[in-house]
Design an enzyme around this catalytic site. Structure first.
Site, short mmCIF file in Angstrom:
data_model
loop_
_atom_site.label_atom_id
_atom_site.label_comp_id
_atom_site.label_asym_id
_atom_site.label_seq_id
_atom_site.Cartn_x
_atom_site.Cartn_y
_atom_site.Cartn_z
CG HIS A 196 5.13 5.53 -4.73
ND1 HIS A 196 4.50 6.75 -4.81
CD2 HIS A 196 4.72 4.84 -5.81
CE1 HIS A 196 3.74 6.80 -5.88
NE2 HIS A 196 3.85 5.66 -6.52
O1 RIB Z 1 0.99 3.79 -3.28
C1 RIB Z 1 2.33 3.35 -3.39
C2 RIB Z 1 2.60 2.26 -2.42
O2 RIB Z 1 1.80 1.13 -2.71
C3 RIB Z 1 4.05 1.75 -2.50
O3 RIB Z 1 4.45 1.27 -1.25
C4 RIB Z 1 3.95 0.62 -3.47
O4 RIB Z 1 4.96 -0.38 -3.28
C5 RIB Z 1 2.62 0.05 -3.11
O5 RIB Z 1 2.81 -0.81 -2.00
#
Ligand code: RIB
Ligand code: CA
Length: 306
Positions: free
Chosen positions: A245
């Site tokens: 992500h």
């Molecule tokens: O949904 C994914 C996000 O939420 C990423 O930034 C992960 O690190 C959490 O913060």
């Protein structure tokens, strides 16, 4: 205001395992200087997140060392919800991190964001990897300055796909939907990197370990160990690897051509839903990823030879 042509990055983060990989990618990218790291509560508490930033700085020792500013310890208007996906300490619960000294340069992350925006203007890229609380507080102080930076790239949201913390909300948006709404309402043009894109950026254990084997040393060992917690959890749930992500948000901040964008107007629901609505677009979001090219970039840079 700077007059040189260099690019500067300010990364707002709630480290977290994928945040850690994103920071390592950012610190190995010659296209910019990562000048500032601001910490926000999300995956873990502000205290744990700040400790993790200094653990990663000790592991990687980027040059120049960024200013680290601590920020919001809770969302704007609701209790903090943390994420068990990263372990209790946020970096996979390893028991033998070497002790680190915390040289926190400021306890006012929103003020640091505003100052950097005023000082660097268009040469600054802000990358938000956690809930948008610090950015919303910065916008409250000087929206024009934040609107005046080069780009604001944010990992968050789920536009046409299910959420990951509720059926229709993604974690960062869910933790602080008020902050995301406030940033959008202030006219900050976000380059949003939602789950629609990040779920295409899957890192498989074999690819990571083959890369780390090519640059043996303490950094490779550290990455191999702190990613284990997340890889095991994903594999236990039948997934083929870890969704990158936050690293994808950094990748897209470095090279927007890694994805196809769509301009859209999003409305922010009370639980952090980020759905299409009629009207003038208020974000552009990454919809399709050139995954092979992104993974090549990530694996080439995440663990440089020491
Ligand atoms: O949904 C994914 C996000 O939420 C990423 O930034 C992960 O690190 C959490 O913060
Ligand atoms: Ca994050």
């Amino acid at each position: 205001m700077t007059t040189d042509s260099r690019r500067y990055a300010l990364i707002d983060t709630d480290p977290g395992i994928d945040d850690a990989l994103a920071l390592l990618l950012a610190w190995s990218s010659p296209e910019w200087t990562v000048e500032i790291i601001t910490v926000v509560a999300g995956n873990v508490s502000m205290k744990a997140g700040t400790l993790n930033v200094f653990r990663l700085l000790e592991l990687r020792r980027p040059s120049p060392a960024p200013l680290v500013a601590s920020g919001a310890a809770a969302p704007l208007a609701r209790p903090l919800r943390i994420a068990p996906y990263h372990g209790t300490d946020g970096l996979g619960d390893l028991l033998d991190w070497p002790p680190v000294e915390l040289h926190v340069g400021s306890a006012d992350a929103p003020g640091v964001i505003v100052d950097a925006a005023r000082r660097r203007g268009r040469s600054l890229t802000i990358v938000a990897l956690g809930p948008m609380t610090n950015l919303a507080l910065a916008v409250e102080r000087d929206a024009a300055a934040v609107r005046g930076v080069g780009r604001v790239v944010a990992m968050g949201g789920a536009v046409d796909v299910p959420g990951n913390v509720t059926p229709d909300a993604e974690f960062n948006a869910h933790v602080d939907p008020d902050a995301l709404a406030r940033v959008l309402d202030a006219g900050v043009r976000l380059d949003l990197v939602p789950l629609d894109a990040t779920r295409q950026a899957v890192l498989e254990r074999a690819a990571l370990h083959a890369t780390l084997a090519r640059t043996p040393g303490p950094l490779a060992d550290g990455i191999r160990r702190f990613t284990e917690y997340a890889l095991r959890l994903d594999e236990k749930h039948g997934r083929r690897g870890m969704d990158l992500h936050d690293p994808l948000a950094v990748g897209v901040a470095l090279d927007p051509s890694l994805v196809e964008w769509e301009a859209v107007r999003l409305t922010i629901g009370p639980e952090g839903q980020t759905r299409r609505t009629a009207g003038e677009p208020n974000v552009r979001f990454a919809r399709v990823v050139d995954t092979p090219r992104f993974l090549r970039l990530f694996l080439e840079r995440v663990c440089p030879a020491s």
